[in-house]
Design an enzyme around this catalytic site. Structure first.
Site, PDB file in Angstrom:
ATOM      1  N   TYR A   1       0.837  -1.208   0.000  1.00 29.48           N
ATOM      2  CA  TYR A   1       0.000   0.000   0.000  1.00 29.48           C
ATOM      3  C   TYR A   1       0.868   1.254   0.000  1.00 29.48           C
ATOM      4  CZ  TYR A   1      -3.151   3.592   1.756  1.00 29.48           C
ATOM      5  OH  TYR A   1      -3.850   4.758   1.913  1.00 29.48           O
TER       6      TYR A   1
ATOM      7  N   GLU B   1     -11.694   5.353   4.663  1.00 31.14           N
ATOM      8  CA  GLU B   1     -11.182   6.222   5.733  1.00 31.14           C
ATOM      9  C   GLU B   1     -12.240   6.436   6.812  1.00 31.14           C
ATOM     10  OE1 GLU B   1      -8.211   7.146   6.300  1.00 31.14           O
ATOM     11  OE2 GLU B   1      -7.177   6.931   4.386  1.00 31.14           O
TER      12      GLU B   1
ATOM     13  N   TRP C   1      -5.312   1.185  10.271  1.00 30.39           N
ATOM     14  CA  TRP C   1      -5.492   1.151   8.823  1.00 30.39           C
ATOM     15  C   TRP C   1      -5.318  -0.256   8.277  1.00 30.39           C
ATOM     16  CZ3 TRP C   1      -8.074   3.307   5.320  1.00 30.39           C
ATOM     17  CH2 TRP C   1      -7.729   3.242   3.971  1.00 30.39           C
TER      18      TRP C   1
END
Length: 197
Positions: free
Chosen positions: A17, A39, A47
């Site tokens: 990522y 988000e 995350w």
């Protein structure tokens, strides 16, 4: 040669990522909607927890098609609450549907969501020069303004911290540390110059 990365890129999933997505300017509306959903879902969680469920979110939220998500009603929301491949939080799920509707309204007004959201940085990535993780802020004047305006337009789960994380993810800011190899690459791309200049 070992590449130096931001310290948070500590697992194969996070490395992929970090190297391929984080901080890359996204100007495609569907991608921008995807990150808005993810988000918002991440609030209060790590995350990596969201990345591990990303394919589940893609399936559950109609491949992040805001027009389809905007039409979700009580039946679809009930199905999502039973879907173990995503975070089963009613407020976050309902926020994704509400945000899809608000997203379409913004797109109608501005021609694209990208035109609207990139206006908070005058259309160009902000290139920061942080040397340590402690220097990277959790909010910015732009994320505060974005949060206020998104809320005014009916979006939810869009506080200033979520908005700043969103700005980082979609490349509105380059918050790679200066000794990370991606900082120079993204800076060069933004400025239209070869890396190292």
């Amino acid at each position: 040669m070992t590449r130096h990365r931001c310290s948070w890129a500590s697992t194969p999933l996070l490395i992929a990522y970090h190297d391929d997505e984080w901080g890359v300017p996204a100007r495609d509306d569907r991608t921008l909607f995807e990150y808005l959903v993810l988000e918002s879902a991440q609030a209060g969680l790590s995350w990596v927890t969201i990345l591990q469920r990303r394919e589940g979110y893609r399936r559950a939220f109609a491949d992040f098609d805001p027009e389809r998500v905007a039409r979700f009603g009580p039946e679809e929301i009930a199905a999502l609450l039973a879907d173990g491949s995503i975070i089963r939080n009613r407020r976050k799920i309902e926020a994704a549907v509400q945000n899809a509707r608000a997203f379409l309204a913004v797109r109608e007004q501005f021609g694209s969501f990208a035109a609207y959201i990139w206006g908070f940085v005058d259309g160009e990535p902000r290139i920061n020069h942080w040397r340590t993780p402690a220097e990277v802020p959790a909010t910015s004047p732009e994320s505060l303004a974005m949060s206020r305006d998104l809320r005014r337009r009916g979006f939810t789960f869009v506080g200033p911290t979520i908005c700043y994380a969103y700005m980082q993810a979609v490349g509105m800011v380059n918050d790679h540390l200066v000794d990370c190899f991606r900082h120079a690459e993204l800076r060069a791309a933004a400025l239209g110059t070869p890396p190292g200049r």
